[in-house]
Motif scaffolding. Sequence first.
Motif, short mmCIF file in Angstrom:
data_model
loop_
_atom_site.label_atom_id
_atom_site.label_comp_id
_atom_site.label_asym_id
_atom_site.label_seq_id
_atom_site.Cartn_x
_atom_site.Cartn_y
_atom_site.Cartn_z
N THR A 1 6.86 -55.77 -58.01
CA THR A 1 5.84 -54.74 -57.82
C THR A 1 5.61 -53.95 -59.11
O THR A 1 6.21 -54.22 -60.15
CB THR A 1 6.26 -53.79 -56.69
N GLU B 1 7.60 -54.02 -52.97
CA GLU B 1 8.50 -53.04 -52.36
C GLU B 1 9.46 -52.52 -53.42
O GLU B 1 9.83 -53.24 -54.34
CB GLU B 1 9.34 -53.67 -51.24
N ASN C 1 6.64 -49.20 -49.71
CA ASN C 1 5.91 -50.47 -49.71
C ASN C 1 4.43 -50.28 -49.41
O ASN C 1 3.77 -51.18 -48.93
CB ASN C 1 6.54 -51.48 -48.74
#
Length: 362
Positions: A230, A257, A270
């Motif tokens: 991410t 996440e 998330n």
Amino acid sequence: MDNRVDIELGAVPGDGDERTAIVLNAEPGKDLLIPDGGWILGGEYIRQGSDLVIKGVDGQLVVIRDFFSVASAPNLYTGTGAVIKATLAAKLAGPLAPGQYAQSSPQASPGEPIGEAAEVDGEVKATRADGTEVVLEEGDPVFQGDVIETGEDGAIGIEFVDGSTFSLDDGGRMVLDEMVYDPSGDAEKNSFAVSLVKGTFSFVSGQISKTDPEAMKLDTPVATIGIRGTTIAGKITGEGQDNTISLLPDPGGSTGEIVMTNEAGTVVLNQIGATVSVTSINQAPPAPVILSSAQLASRYDSVLSVNPAKPSTSPAGESEDEDAAGEGGEQGEGEGEKPPAGFKGPRPGSDFGKHTEGDIKH
């Protein structure tokens, strides 16, 4: 803390002068509380024989006797719950004789580069593991063990060998703890770890998170952040102030996440814009608030601009102006927005947020 050791005052020689210091005695298995110690996040760490000396920019001075000789060196806690782990303090102090390895062998090398300074703005320096200081310029390599520091007006964007990117500004300081990446080898042996001491930062994960999403870790003075494929940004300030982490949209349009864990608890982020602020390692990370793209931009645009991946605070195809409509202010001012109904917890089957003994102290 229950395990605070005795404190005494003493005169400590340093650079031709005598300065009055707080003297602490390291004892195996006992962490240390540094009185009024928030300044240690920006302090100068010096190895003096078996002792650790920490100098503050305003004249503060702490000496920790036998820090480097006890069987288990102490972690260093500030008065409001930030922590410099013993391993990090040792890296910040460097070797007993800085530069000794490079001087003793002209062929000495810090190893293979783990990335390069793709963008540099203003003053940025790296202190190698052997204590050698280097002023970084665009294109310069960075190595495992480097301590990276930016001036108050300096900023750096680093691209790592696995494609991960990291940017740091705002008088930032971090240690490149570990980068192991072999694209043709065993993916389970790949790993990436950074200790962020202070500053504003952004991070876009690369190939390591795709092959082993549990292998990327960011340590801060108030929490450890596990990164699962991410983009994140944050600001680490330390002493008694909000240390903030936000989840941003990935350049490819997906959402990953992160798990934020400290001695008091864990929270999973998330959803784009999910933001958590923590002031102490002893404070459980609270439920996230959701910030708009405009709010995220106001916090992080400067550091995002030097990240080689050029991450955005807006999902693909959405403008900040559209996202800002009807939004309130930032967290900490009572505005922001609590997670909406249906806010996602860990994905089904995800082990993210789980930890083993040693991840969290009891």
